[in-house]
Enzyme design. Sequence first.
Site, PDB file in Angstrom:
ATOM      1  N   CYS A  92      -5.150  11.841   7.867  1.00 26.98           N
ATOM      2  CA  CYS A  92      -4.044  10.895   7.962  1.00 26.98           C
ATOM      3  C   CYS A  92      -3.406  11.016   9.349  1.00 26.98           C
ATOM      4  O   CYS A  92      -3.154  12.124   9.820  1.00 26.98           O
ATOM      5  CB  CYS A  92      -2.989  11.211   6.902  1.00 26.98           C
ATOM      6  N   CYS A 109      -6.481   7.458   6.942  1.00 28.98           N
ATOM      7  CA  CYS A 109      -5.211   6.840   6.546  1.00 28.98           C
ATOM      8  C   CYS A 109      -4.312   6.771   7.780  1.00 28.98           C
ATOM      9  O   CYS A 109      -4.313   7.698   8.596  1.00 28.98           O
ATOM     10  CB  CYS A 109      -4.554   7.670   5.441  1.00 28.98           C
ATOM     11  N   ARG A 150       0.082  12.699  -4.841  1.00 29.22           N
ATOM     12  CA  ARG A 150      -0.036  13.694  -3.752  1.00 29.22           C
ATOM     13  C   ARG A 150       1.215  14.540  -3.655  1.00 29.22           C
ATOM     14  O   ARG A 150       2.312  14.026  -3.459  1.00 29.22           O
ATOM     15  CB  ARG A 150      -0.256  12.986  -2.409  1.00 29.22           C
ATOM     16  N   CYS A 163      11.557   7.346  17.490  1.00 29.19           N
ATOM     17  CA  CYS A 163      11.399   6.169  16.630  1.00 29.19           C
ATOM     18  C   CYS A 163      12.720   5.382  16.549  1.00 29.19           C
ATOM     19  O   CYS A 163      13.805   5.958  16.424  1.00 29.19           O
ATOM     20  CB  CYS A 163      10.977   6.600  15.235  1.00 29.19           C
ATOM     21  N   CYS A 206      14.859  11.901   8.787  1.00 29.72           N
ATOM     22  CA  CYS A 206      13.715  12.081   9.674  1.00 29.72           C
ATOM     23  C   CYS A 206      14.088  12.688  11.030  1.00 29.72           C
ATOM     24  O   CYS A 206      14.908  12.133  11.762  1.00 29.72           O
ATOM     25  CB  CYS A 206      13.019  10.749   9.886  1.00 29.72           C
ATOM     26  N   CYS A 263      16.080   6.359   9.768  1.00 26.47           N
ATOM     27  CA  CYS A 263      15.886   7.093   8.512  1.00 26.47           C
ATOM     28  C   CYS A 263      16.649   8.423   8.588  1.00 26.47           C
ATOM     29  O   CYS A 263      16.400   9.242   9.476  1.00 26.47           O
ATOM     30  CB  CYS A 263      14.405   7.353   8.279  1.00 26.47           C
ATOM     31  N   CYS A 323      -1.130   3.643   0.199  1.00 22.26           N
ATOM     32  CA  CYS A 323      -0.548   4.970  -0.020  1.00 22.26           C
ATOM     33  C   CYS A 323       0.951   4.768   0.043  1.00 22.26           C
ATOM     34  O   CYS A 323       1.501   4.430   1.096  1.00 22.26           O
ATOM     35  CB  CYS A 323      -1.025   5.933   1.063  1.00 22.26           C
TER      36      CYS A 323
HETATM   37  S1  SF4 Z   1      10.452   8.138   8.837  1.00 22.65           S
HETATM   38 FE1  SF4 Z   1      10.899   8.733  10.987  1.00 22.65          FE
HETATM   39  S2  SF4 Z   1       9.089   8.076  12.115  1.00 22.65           S
HETATM   40 FE2  SF4 Z   1       9.035   7.004  10.140  1.00 22.65          FE
HETATM   41  S3  SF4 Z   1      10.084   5.057  10.466  1.00 22.65           S
HETATM   42 FE3  SF4 Z   1      11.680   6.491   9.775  1.00 22.65          FE
HETATM   43  S4  SF4 Z   1      12.531   7.369  11.670  1.00 22.65           S
HETATM   44 FE4  SF4 Z   1      10.582   6.411  12.210  1.00 22.65          FE
END
Ligand code: SF4
Length: 329
Positions: free
Chosen positions: A101, A133, A265, A57, A64, A61, A193
């Site tokens: 989901c 979802c 949740r 991705c 993540c 984040c 959500c």
């Molecule tokens: S949480 Fe992970 S998968 Fe979702 S946008 Fe951020 S980096 Fe990408």
Amino acid sequence: MTDSFTLRHDWSIAEIQAILDAPLMDLLWRAQQVHRQANPGYRVQLASLLSVKTGGCEEDCTYCPQSMHNSSDVTGQPELEVEPVLARARAAKQAGADRFCMGWAWREIRDGAPFEAMLSMVRGVREMGLEACVTAGMLTDAQAMRLAEAGLTAYNHNLDTSPEHYDRIITTRTYEERLETLQRVRRAGVTLCCGGIIGMGESDRDRASMLQVLATIDPHPESVPINALVAVEGTPLEAQTPVEPLELVRMVATARILMPHSRVRLSAGREQLSQEAQILCLQAGADSIFYGETLLTTGNPAVEADKALLAAAGVQASWQAQPETHACN
Ligand code: SF4
């Protein structure tokens, strides 16, 4: 019977902080009163989560493991195709889930074949009688409308944290962009959500501030996942101290008081909680739990453990209840 709550969308951070910090027994009592009145019957929805496109991705984040900015990123996993995803949805339904989901590790939804496949998955899941979802990052109005036409029940897009703490967690997408995505979902008539994560170095005020953003959305998000950070090796947050279970209980109880009719949740971080702590979260007003991807083999111990959890708490899974009523329908 007099309402034990007033549906409000004008909460201040100070008011929310006072609820979060209340003596635990008072907080639980208040949350119980609201929950029992707003959601009679004490039913818990089981939702199953499947990663359709994993890793790689573009977003950064810090929590993540799927971000290409983090050394934990798992790249090279092929995107799942329509039929295998529907087979997993069927298995989830057989195991008792009533919401399926699907996640794509994308910054935003990509038009073309991947989006057409997503739409086919949504249609297929809905035809099975499951709620569907999707979480796939930002989207356009046109994409939101097509998802709505395909029958999508809910679109997940979390706030993650407070506006004030946000820059320390993500820099590749703004808070404002998140809120715009939520508005697009709502305009298309798909339910929201939207929740967040605790344990990412935020202050107590940040927690209240994130809840304020959620509780001032009118109408409230139909579904509010409350996550505790699962610190994954190779992410910038790998060394974060795990949150105390009672902090999660407090977040759940406060979310329940602020958003009486939303599905609250209990999501990531549940694995680290004892059965007793999870029962406290249910008592505090959580009315959905996520099964993980490991759900999907017959007789999976995680499924059995969750059934034992609900039995120990003396609550029904929502599929056991007749007739079915969902806050998000
Ligand atoms: S949480 Fe992970 S998968 Fe979702 S946008 Fe951020 S980096 Fe990408």
